[in-house]
Design a protein around this motif. Structure first.
Motif, short mmCIF file in Angstrom:
data_model
loop_
_atom_site.label_atom_id
_atom_site.label_comp_id
_atom_site.label_asym_id
_atom_site.label_seq_id
_atom_site.Cartn_x
_atom_site.Cartn_y
_atom_site.Cartn_z
N VAL A 24 0.84 -1.20 0.00
CA VAL A 24 0.00 0.00 0.00
C VAL A 24 0.87 1.25 0.00
CG1 VAL A 24 -1.66 1.33 1.37
CG2 VAL A 24 -1.98 -1.12 1.06
N LEU A 25 1.95 1.26 0.80
CA LEU A 25 2.84 2.41 0.84
C LEU A 25 3.55 2.62 -0.50
CD1 LEU A 25 4.41 2.13 4.39
CD2 LEU A 25 2.67 3.72 3.60
N LEU A 26 3.95 1.53 -1.14
CA LEU A 26 4.60 1.64 -2.46
C LEU A 26 3.62 2.18 -3.49
CD1 LEU A 26 7.15 1.08 -4.13
CD2 LEU A 26 6.20 -1.18 -4.59
N LEU A 27 2.40 1.71 -3.46
CA LEU A 27 1.38 2.20 -4.38
C LEU A 27 1.11 3.69 -4.16
CD1 LEU A 27 -0.58 1.31 -6.61
CD2 LEU A 27 -2.26 0.90 -4.82
N ALA A 28 1.07 4.12 -2.90
CA ALA A 28 0.87 5.53 -2.60
C ALA A 28 2.06 6.37 -3.06
CB ALA A 28 0.64 5.72 -1.11
N LYS A 29 3.26 5.81 -2.93
CA LYS A 29 4.47 6.53 -3.35
C LYS A 29 4.49 6.70 -4.87
CE LYS A 29 9.39 6.70 -2.50
NZ LYS A 29 10.52 6.07 -1.83
N ILE A 30 3.99 5.72 -5.59
CA ILE A 30 3.91 5.82 -7.05
C ILE A 30 3.02 6.99 -7.46
CG2 ILE A 30 3.01 4.66 -9.12
CD1 ILE A 30 4.02 2.04 -7.91
N PHE A 31 1.96 7.24 -6.69
CA PHE A 31 1.04 8.33 -6.99
C PHE A 31 1.45 9.65 -6.35
CE2 PHE A 31 -1.73 4.68 -7.86
CZ PHE A 31 -2.13 5.01 -9.14
N GLY A 32 2.64 9.69 -5.73
CA GLY A 32 3.18 10.96 -5.26
C GLY A 32 3.05 11.22 -3.77
N ALA A 33 2.45 10.34 -3.01
CA ALA A 33 2.32 10.55 -1.57
C ALA A 33 3.60 10.12 -0.86
CB ALA A 33 1.13 9.76 -1.02
N ASN A 34 3.85 10.73 0.29
CA ASN A 34 5.02 10.38 1.08
C ASN A 34 4.60 10.23 2.53
OD1 ASN A 34 7.58 9.90 1.94
ND2 ASN A 34 8.24 12.03 1.86
N TYR A 35 4.66 9.01 3.03
CA TYR A 35 4.26 8.73 4.40
C TYR A 35 5.47 8.26 5.20
CZ TYR A 35 -0.50 8.80 2.63
OH TYR A 35 -1.67 9.17 2.04
N GLU A 36 5.59 8.78 6.40
CA GLU A 36 6.64 8.34 7.31
C GLU A 36 5.98 7.94 8.62
OE1 GLU A 36 9.63 11.28 7.76
OE2 GLU A 36 9.95 11.48 5.60
N PHE A 37 6.39 6.79 9.15
CA PHE A 37 5.82 6.27 10.38
C PHE A 37 6.92 6.14 11.43
CE2 PHE A 37 2.98 4.07 7.24
CZ PHE A 37 1.87 4.85 7.50
N THR A 38 6.54 6.39 12.68
CA THR A 38 7.46 6.10 13.77
C THR A 38 7.42 4.60 14.03
OG1 THR A 38 5.78 6.39 15.48
CG2 THR A 38 7.02 8.35 14.81
N HIS A 39 8.31 4.12 14.89
CA HIS A 39 8.34 2.70 15.20
C HIS A 39 7.05 2.26 15.88
CE1 HIS A 39 12.42 2.20 13.91
NE2 HIS A 39 12.82 3.20 14.69
N GLY A 40 6.51 3.08 16.75
CA GLY A 40 5.27 2.74 17.44
C GLY A 40 4.08 2.68 16.50
N GLU A 41 4.00 3.64 15.58
CA GLU A 41 2.91 3.64 14.62
C GLU A 41 2.98 2.44 13.69
OE1 GLU A 41 2.29 8.46 14.14
OE2 GLU A 41 3.68 7.40 12.82
N SER A 42 4.18 2.12 13.22
CA SER A 42 4.30 0.97 12.32
C SER A 42 4.00 -0.34 13.04
CB SER A 42 5.69 0.93 11.69
OG SER A 42 6.67 0.80 12.67
#
Length: 61
Positions: A24-42
């Motif tokens: 899902v993160l790779l698919l979002a990155k292809i469309f231009g989104a950039n998400y960063e998660f902390t260790h707790g969130e991930s």
């Protein structure tokens, strides 16, 4: 319920969940989104995705 089957089912969903999250993160990155998660969130996302996979997939006996 067979405890061995339940443990294997949960372990399989724990292994599949990071693959689903990163897809899902790779698919979002292809469309231009950039998400960063902390260790707790991930960690929380990993467990929630494992529960979602475990409850939605029909496992054969």
């Amino acid at each position: 319920m067979n405890i061995k089957c339940t443990i294997l089912k949960f372990l399989a969903s724990l292994i599949l969940s990071p693959l689903a999250v990163y897809a899902v993160l790779l698919l979002a990155k292809i469309f231009g989104a950039n998400y960063e998660f902390t260790h707790g969130e991930s960690f929380v996302i990993w467990l929630l995705m494992a529960l979602l996979i475990s409850s939605s997939v029909t496992w054969k006996k």
